[in-house]
Design a protein around this motif. Structure first.
Motif, PDB file in Angstrom:
ATOM      1  N   ASN A  75       7.832 113.263  90.376  1.00 38.12           N
ATOM      2  CA  ASN A  75       6.588 112.570  90.035  1.00 38.12           C
ATOM      3  C   ASN A  75       6.920 111.261  89.324  1.00 38.12           C
ATOM      4  N   GLY A  76       6.196 110.220  89.696  1.00 37.08           N
ATOM      5  CA  GLY A  76       6.395 108.932  89.039  1.00 37.08           C
ATOM      6  C   GLY A  76       6.243 107.777  90.011  1.00 37.08           C
ATOM      7  N   GLN A  77       6.624 106.575  89.533  1.00 37.22           N
ATOM      8  CA  GLN A  77       6.530 105.377  90.365  1.00 37.22           C
ATOM      9  C   GLN A  77       7.822 104.558  90.280  1.00 37.22           C
ATOM     10  N   LYS A  78       8.100 103.835  91.354  1.00 38.37           N
ATOM     11  CA  LYS A  78       9.214 102.902  91.419  1.00 38.37           C
ATOM     12  C   LYS A  78       8.699 101.554  91.908  1.00 38.37           C
ATOM     13  N   LYS A  79       9.254 100.476  91.354  1.00 36.19           N
ATOM     14  CA  LYS A  79       8.762  99.136  91.694  1.00 36.19           C
ATOM     15  C   LYS A  79       9.932  98.211  92.028  1.00 36.19           C
ATOM     16  N   TRP A  80       9.653  97.212  92.875  1.00 38.55           N
ATOM     17  CA  TRP A  80      10.643  96.227  93.308  1.00 38.55           C
ATOM     18  C   TRP A  80      11.704  96.849  94.225  1.00 38.55           C
ATOM     19  N   ILE A  81      11.331  97.845  94.983  1.00 37.89           N
ATOM     20  CA  ILE A  81      12.317  98.576  95.767  1.00 37.89           C
ATOM     21  C   ILE A  81      12.476  97.943  97.152  1.00 37.89           C
ATOM     22  N   GLY A  82      13.606  97.251  97.354  1.00 42.84           N
ATOM     23  CA  GLY A  82      13.870  96.562  98.613  1.00 42.84           C
ATOM     24  C   GLY A  82      14.026  97.513  99.782  1.00 42.84           C
ATOM     25  N   ASN A  83      13.517  97.100 100.931  1.00 48.01           N
ATOM     26  CA  ASN A  83      13.558  97.872 102.191  1.00 48.01           C
ATOM     27  C   ASN A  83      12.635  99.085 102.161  1.00 48.01           C
ATOM     28  N   ASN A 107       9.839  94.318  99.403  1.00 46.34           N
ATOM     29  CA  ASN A 107       9.820  95.129  98.182  1.00 46.34           C
ATOM     30  C   ASN A 107       8.597  96.030  98.162  1.00 46.34           C
ATOM     31  N   GLY A 108       8.803  97.256  97.700  1.00 43.99           N
ATOM     32  CA  GLY A 108       7.696  98.201  97.694  1.00 43.99           C
ATOM     33  C   GLY A 108       7.424  98.793  96.329  1.00 43.99           C
ATOM     34  N   LEU A 109       6.167  99.161  96.116  1.00 37.67           N
ATOM     35  CA  LEU A 109       5.760  99.961  94.967  1.00 37.67           C
ATOM     36  C   LEU A 109       5.635 101.393  95.476  1.00 37.67           C
ATOM     37  N   ILE A 110       6.502 102.265  94.982  1.00 34.61           N
ATOM     38  CA  ILE A 110       6.567 103.653  95.451  1.00 34.61           C
ATOM     39  C   ILE A 110       5.834 104.568  94.476  1.00 34.61           C
ATOM     40  N   THR A 111       5.044 105.473  95.025  1.00 27.39           N
ATOM     41  CA  THR A 111       4.392 106.497  94.213  1.00 27.39           C
ATOM     42  C   THR A 111       4.853 107.877  94.690  1.00 27.39           C
TER      43      THR A 111
END
Length: 453
Positions: free
Chosen positions: A224-232, A279-283
């Motif tokens: 659970n959580g989020q990630k930001k600035w994730i290339g590809n 870049n992606g914002l991952i949830t």
């Protein structure tokens, strides 16, 4: 008397090649008799100089080649086969990437059609042994990162994520089964990878401040959580997700597959730099990952740091490439752009800017050259990589700024490339550890005191 006749003969020779129409046009601009007398009155040295000046007007001045590798590191450091690889990659970038990169950068889109062509170069996972990887030197890998960034930093970043962060995580920390499953396909770009460490509210504090959590439930983990600035991230087949284990408070790594329930990604918009990088914002919302997809060798952030140490050296080389691309573009521009009837490259102030750019660039190249030597010798430390990242990203800012300056107003136009290098240098300055964080890593090493909060 013979001396006078000799001068007259020389003067006559000077005008012999002028046809009647040219002579008539000249007579309308000046008094020919006075001109002939003036030429006849010149001494031998001055007349020879005049003849040389007239002759040189018929020949295009041969200028030195544009080459940002002023100390010839590429030719001197690499053996024949590795040099061949470097030049092959350079030719590919010039032919396939450079013509299209500005259009994709402007639209903030990724050129997916280039991926199979990049795969044919066989340079992904360059330094790894086995699994279809070439097993080459870190020095060659660094120079290839420079070659890519010299044309476009976004493409270099895409490649660095795939070859370094993703493949490196699996190669260094994965089980043998995980290596067999993923590394060959990643090496051939049959699968695309992504690396999820940074979070919306956690950048530099990832060592102990991750908010993405992992909870073991039987043979599975719930993320659970989020990630930001994730290339590809928007088109990856597998994502390396780093999360804090709620049971032991240690950072662990997970292989999250595309389409995994509980995983969503949204493309980040309106970036001013690295616009080609998606870049992606991952949830992650109750995202279930099997124990078999946990990186078996990743049991604390110290393990994560092994990957970052390796790739931080590559980012320093990317900074060199960005600076070199800006320098070479600016140099080419100043040799063709004319002001006051002369190429601006002939002016003292412009030459001063160019020399300072080249000085910074050459210092960066030689530092990274030694960095890669240390890496090949197994002597690379965190502080070695951090010092290179600090210095190179800082100097790149200076180089691209001067490149933009010598180009005047055209320096902000995308068609001249330098504007893209200026923008992308800002991303290099911040990612893979900010200047401040990397400075503290070096500061801790040289003083014995940790200044981290």
């Amino acid at each position: 008397m013979s001396g006078i006749f000799s001068k007259i003969r020389n003067a006559y020779t000077l005008f012999q090649s002028v046809d009647f129409d040219q002579l008539q046009a000249l007579s309308q601009k000046t008094d020919l008799s006075k001109l002939v007398k003036a030429v006849a009155g010149l001494d031998e040295t001055k007349l020879a100089g005049l003849m040389k000046m007239v002759s040189s007007g018929n020949h295009k001045k041969e200028l030195p080649p544009i080459n940002g590798d002023f100390y010839h590191l590429g030719a001197a450091a690499l053996d024949e086969s590795d040099r061949e690889v470097q030049l092959k990659v350079r030719a590919f970038l010039e032919k396939e990437v450079k013509p299209v990169v500005n259009a994709y950068w402007l639209r903030a889109e990724f050129p997916h059609e280039l991926v199979p062509k990049i795969a044919e170069l066989n340079i992904c996972g360059l330094t790894y042994q086995g699994y279809g990887c070439p097993g080459k030197s870190n020095l060659l890998e660094g120079m290839l990162a420079m070659e890519m960034a010299r044309v476009d930093t976004s493409m270099s970043t895409f490649f660095g994520v795939q070859s370094g962060l993703v493949m490196g995580s699996i190669y260094l920390l994965g089980s043998e089964a995980q290596k067999q499953e993923w590394l060959p396909d990643l090496q051939q770009f049959k699968k695309i990878g992504s690396f999820g460490l940074t979070e919306p509210e956690v950048g530099s504090a990832t060592a102990g401040g991750l908010t993405t959590t992992a909870k073991r439930q039987g043979d599975s983990w719930v993320l659970n959580g989020q990630k930001k600035w994730i290339g590809n991230a928007t088109f990856a087949d597998v994502l390396i997700i780093w999360a804090k284990d709620l049971d032991d408070n240690q950072v662990k790594g997970f292989l999250v597959r595309k389409g995994n329930p509980g995983f969503t990604v949204k493309k980040m918009e309106d970036k001013m730099a690295l616009r080609i990088v998606q870049n992606g914002l991952i949830t992650l919302e109750n995202c279930v990952v099997e124990e078999a997809d946990r990186l078996q060798g990743a049991n604390s952030f110290k393990d994560t740091a092994k990957v970052l140490r390796m790739t931080r050296a590559g980012v320093a080389w990317q900074a060199v490439g960005c600076a070199r691309g800006a320098y070479e573009s600016a140099l080419a521009y100043t040799r063709t752009r004319k002001q006051f009837g002369k190429p601006i490259a002939s002016f003292q102030l412009i030459q001063n800017h160019l020399v300072e750019m080249l000085s910074n660039l050459t210092a960066m190249q030689t530092l990274c050259f030694r960095l890669s030597q240390l890496q090949d010798q197994g002597l690379l430390t965190d502080e070695h990589a951090s010092l290179a990242k600090v210095f190179c990203s800082l100097r790149t800012r200076d180089v691209v700024s001067r490149a933009r300056e010598v180009m005047g107003g055209n320096g902000i136009l995308l068609e001249y490339d330098v504007a893209r290098f200026v923008a992308d240098a800002e991303a290099i300055y911040s990612y893979e550890g900010t200047k401040e964080i990397n400075s503290l890593i070096v500061g801790r090493a040289i003083t014995g005191f940790s200044a981290f909060v």
